[in-house]
Enzyme design. Sequence first.
Site, PDB file in Angstrom:
ATOM      1  N   CYS A 162      24.430  30.963  11.849  1.00 43.62           N
ATOM      2  CA  CYS A 162      25.066  29.814  11.180  1.00 43.62           C
ATOM      3  C   CYS A 162      24.289  29.259   9.990  1.00 43.62           C
ATOM      4  O   CYS A 162      24.806  29.222   8.879  1.00 43.62           O
ATOM      5  CB  CYS A 162      25.312  28.701  12.188  1.00 43.62           C
ATOM      6  SG  CYS A 162      26.543  29.157  13.401  1.00 43.62           S
ATOM      7  N   LYS A 166      15.993  32.566  18.120  1.00 42.23           N
ATOM      8  CA  LYS A 166      15.506  31.468  18.951  1.00 42.23           C
ATOM      9  C   LYS A 166      15.608  31.942  20.397  1.00 42.23           C
ATOM     10  O   LYS A 166      16.122  33.044  20.647  1.00 42.23           O
ATOM     11  CB  LYS A 166      16.296  30.183  18.717  1.00 42.23           C
ATOM     12  CG  LYS A 166      17.749  30.272  19.149  1.00 42.23           C
ATOM     13  CD  LYS A 166      18.380  28.899  19.061  1.00 42.23           C
ATOM     14  CE  LYS A 166      19.759  28.882  19.659  1.00 42.23           C
ATOM     15  NZ  LYS A 166      20.368  27.574  19.611  1.00 42.23           N
ATOM     16  N   LYS A 210      36.136  45.246  24.457  1.00 46.96           N
ATOM     17  CA  LYS A 210      35.642  43.907  24.784  1.00 46.96           C
ATOM     18  C   LYS A 210      36.531  43.248  25.849  1.00 46.96           C
ATOM     19  O   LYS A 210      36.042  42.664  26.822  1.00 46.96           O
ATOM     20  CB  LYS A 210      35.676  43.072  23.503  1.00 46.96           C
ATOM     21  CG  LYS A 210      34.641  42.001  23.418  1.00 46.96           C
ATOM     22  CD  LYS A 210      34.933  41.174  22.193  1.00 46.96           C
ATOM     23  CE  LYS A 210      33.717  40.894  21.374  1.00 46.96           C
ATOM     24  NZ  LYS A 210      34.020  40.028  20.223  1.00 46.96           N
ATOM     25  N   GLY A 253      16.801  30.858  11.444  1.00 47.64           N
ATOM     26  CA  GLY A 253      17.660  32.039  11.340  1.00 47.64           C
ATOM     27  C   GLY A 253      18.957  31.772  12.074  1.00 47.64           C
ATOM     28  O   GLY A 253      19.376  30.626  12.219  1.00 47.64           O
ATOM     29  N   ASP A 264      41.651  39.294  21.667  1.00 51.32           N
ATOM     30  CA  ASP A 264      40.777  40.024  20.745  1.00 51.32           C
ATOM     31  C   ASP A 264      41.387  41.382  20.441  1.00 51.32           C
ATOM     32  O   ASP A 264      42.047  41.972  21.293  1.00 51.32           O
ATOM     33  CB  ASP A 264      39.378  40.199  21.357  1.00 51.32           C
ATOM     34  CG  ASP A 264      38.313  40.336  20.292  1.00 51.32           C
ATOM     35  OD1 ASP A 264      37.534  39.379  20.108  1.00 51.32           O
ATOM     36  OD2 ASP A 264      38.253  41.386  19.627  1.00 51.32           O
ATOM     37  N   ARG A 276      25.387  25.094  20.012  1.00 51.59           N
ATOM     38  CA  ARG A 276      24.166  25.872  19.754  1.00 51.59           C
ATOM     39  C   ARG A 276      24.112  27.037  20.717  1.00 51.59           C
ATOM     40  O   ARG A 276      24.382  26.857  21.913  1.00 51.59           O
ATOM     41  CB  ARG A 276      22.906  25.018  19.990  1.00 51.59           C
ATOM     42  CG  ARG A 276      22.629  24.004  18.916  1.00 51.59           C
ATOM     43  CD  ARG A 276      21.614  23.019  19.398  1.00 51.59           C
ATOM     44  NE  ARG A 276      22.070  22.369  20.633  1.00 51.59           N
ATOM     45  CZ  ARG A 276      21.327  21.581  21.396  1.00 51.59           C
ATOM     46  NH1 ARG A 276      20.074  21.350  21.080  1.00 51.59           N
ATOM     47  NH2 ARG A 276      21.833  21.032  22.483  1.00 51.59           N
TER      48      ARG A 276
HETATM   49  C1  UDX Z   1      23.436  25.861  14.853  1.00 56.98           C
HETATM   50  C2  UDX Z   1      23.804  24.376  15.000  1.00 56.98           C
HETATM   51  O1  UDX Z   1      22.735  23.687  15.654  1.00 56.98           O
HETATM   52  C3  UDX Z   1      25.111  24.220  15.773  1.00 56.98           C
HETATM   53  O2  UDX Z   1      25.488  22.861  15.810  1.00 56.98           O
HETATM   54  C4  UDX Z   1      26.190  25.034  15.044  1.00 56.98           C
HETATM   55  O3  UDX Z   1      27.408  24.958  15.715  1.00 56.98           O
HETATM   56  C5  UDX Z   1      25.769  26.472  14.923  1.00 56.98           C
HETATM   57  O4  UDX Z   1      24.507  26.552  14.240  1.00 56.98           O
HETATM   58  P1  UDX Z   1      22.363  27.748  16.408  1.00 56.98           P
HETATM   59  O5  UDX Z   1      22.499  28.664  15.235  1.00 56.98           O
HETATM   60  O6  UDX Z   1      22.777  28.217  17.746  1.00 56.98           O
HETATM   61  O7  UDX Z   1      23.170  26.391  16.155  1.00 56.98           O
HETATM   62  O8  UDX Z   1      20.808  27.379  16.513  1.00 56.98           O
HETATM   63  P2  UDX Z   1      19.887  26.070  16.363  1.00 56.98           P
HETATM   64  O9  UDX Z   1      19.437  25.640  17.688  1.00 56.98           O
HETATM   65  O10 UDX Z   1      20.513  25.062  15.506  1.00 56.98           O
HETATM   66  O11 UDX Z   1      18.625  26.730  15.603  1.00 56.98           O
HETATM   67  C6  UDX Z   1      18.774  27.349  14.336  1.00 56.98           C
HETATM   68  C7  UDX Z   1      17.435  27.852  13.821  1.00 56.98           C
HETATM   69  O12 UDX Z   1      16.585  26.775  13.484  1.00 56.98           O
HETATM   70  C8  UDX Z   1      16.648  28.696  14.828  1.00 56.98           C
HETATM   71  O13 UDX Z   1      16.046  29.791  14.157  1.00 56.98           O
HETATM   72  C9  UDX Z   1      15.601  27.746  15.361  1.00 56.98           C
HETATM   73  O14 UDX Z   1      14.449  28.394  15.808  1.00 56.98           O
HETATM   74  C10 UDX Z   1      15.313  26.914  14.109  1.00 56.98           C
HETATM   75  N1  UDX Z   1      14.788  25.573  14.402  1.00 56.98           N
HETATM   76  C11 UDX Z   1      15.560  24.658  15.065  1.00 56.98           C
HETATM   77  C12 UDX Z   1      13.500  25.246  13.990  1.00 56.98           C
HETATM   78  O15 UDX Z   1      12.785  26.063  13.377  1.00 56.98           O
HETATM   79  N2  UDX Z   1      13.045  23.980  14.243  1.00 56.98           N
HETATM   80  C13 UDX Z   1      13.793  23.037  14.877  1.00 56.98           C
HETATM   81  O16 UDX Z   1      13.295  21.914  15.054  1.00 56.98           O
HETATM   82  C14 UDX Z   1      15.093  23.396  15.317  1.00 56.98           C
END
Ligand code: UDX
Length: 435
Positions: free
Chosen positions: A263, A324, A35, A260, A30, A154
């Site tokens: 990603c 989340k 970091k 949110g 990095d 995730r």
């Molecule tokens: C996501 C993808 O799941 C992962 O495969 C990719 O590599 C990166 O982006 P992440 O951003 O960590 O992962 O979160 P994720 O668990 O997917 O949740 C994303 C958002 O959707 C959160 O705000 C979560 O609260 C919301 N969510 C998820 C819902 O509102 N309902 C659901 O059923 C699932």
Amino acid sequence: MNITMIGTGYVGLVTGTCFAEKGFNVTCVDLNEDKINKLHNNIMPIYEPGLDKLVEKNVADNRLSFTTDLKSAVSKSDLVFICVGTPENKETGHADMKYVYGAAKEIGEALQGFTVIVDKSTVPVGTGDAVEKIIKETNPNADFAVASNPEFLREGSAISDFLNPDRVVVGTDNEKAKSMLANLYKWASDEGFSVMFTARRTAELIKYAANAFLAMKITYINEIADLCENVEANVEDVALGIGLDSRIGKKFLQAGPGYGGSCFPKDTMALVRTSEQFNSPIKLIQKTTELNEARKLNMVGKIKKAFNGDVKGKDIAILGLTFKANTDDMRESCSTVIIPELAKLGANIKAYDPQGMEEAKHLIKADITYCDSKEEALKNADGLVILTEWDEFKNLSVKEVTDLMKGNLFIDLRNLYDDKIMKQDSKIKYVSLGR
Ligand code: UDX
């Protein structure tokens, strides 16, 4: 094989540590000296359950190291992973590629012997071609191949996602690169996980198509939840009833306040822009992004309605700020939209989150009170609103809550509680989604 990870953000650090755990020699690079120094002292730049222990173990076993010296790490590597950020350009909606291209140039300058450069950052279709061109221009004699290997981790469960992948996707047409990457993921094939090889552009698109599909699935159940409220149906039962159909599947059908994170919002926008650029607009995803943004604001309307149409002067306890649970990530969290709006309407906000408070102070543009515990936030509140599904918000007792609060409004935007039980309790007024 020696591996270098360029970028020790979320993806690079977790993936590099897991490769080390699988027995490879990994160097994480990095630019940020602070970091790297912290990592030398086992201080993690992000909150990810289990990561510190895994880093400590692999450093002790001499398979994992950290440096700012890209040149030296790359020159000794067989595989170099690009894991830098591709943030959304807020003006154009396109992914900002400057860090990826910058990394490509630096890698090009340092290459020695045949090396596979693997793109793990989420990048638009055609980035592999661009990276290849930059390296060729920088170092015309370099012996290399460029592959794509998107990540599907995730936040909050990234280590387990890496070790138990639904699939591994590798995009390359180069036979030597294919065999090295097959070797890298031999543990996954041996353990029965799908390791899929395809063309580089296809692999790049798979990542966007997967994230956009999941975002669409969430948005769909959120709209069904709204309909459930109007027709007196129950969204959880609808989700189960459709999810038991194996063609639909039960996951990612949890109604909430709008997705949110780092990603979904960025990747859906980038896919929309790519599809327009190639004259093949994906309108379903365009609509998904609009609906999701609108939903965050609609939640304010829902909260207002629960307060009989006016939140002015109301003391509201907000439980959960991160996008989340099990992360300290606040990026694009619904809290960054809902809280400023409630504050604008005159509500007094007292907020608490187990991990996200420091980030929240930068990202929530409103004058609110940050509390050290949920109890402090609940004290003398007119009502509470759960925004994030942290474990510590799942077992609040009605007595504890009503003893602390002066009001009795319990708004659960993650459907953490059994609504039949909560609605029978005369001490509180319970509001949730789609039930
Ligand atoms: C996501 C993808 O799941 C992962 O495969 C990719 O590599 C990166 O982006 P992440 O951003 O960590 O992962 O979160 P994720 O668990 O997917 O949740 C994303 C958002 O959707 C959160 O705000 C979560 O609260 C919301 N969510 C998820 C819902 O509102 N309902 C659901 O059923 C699932």
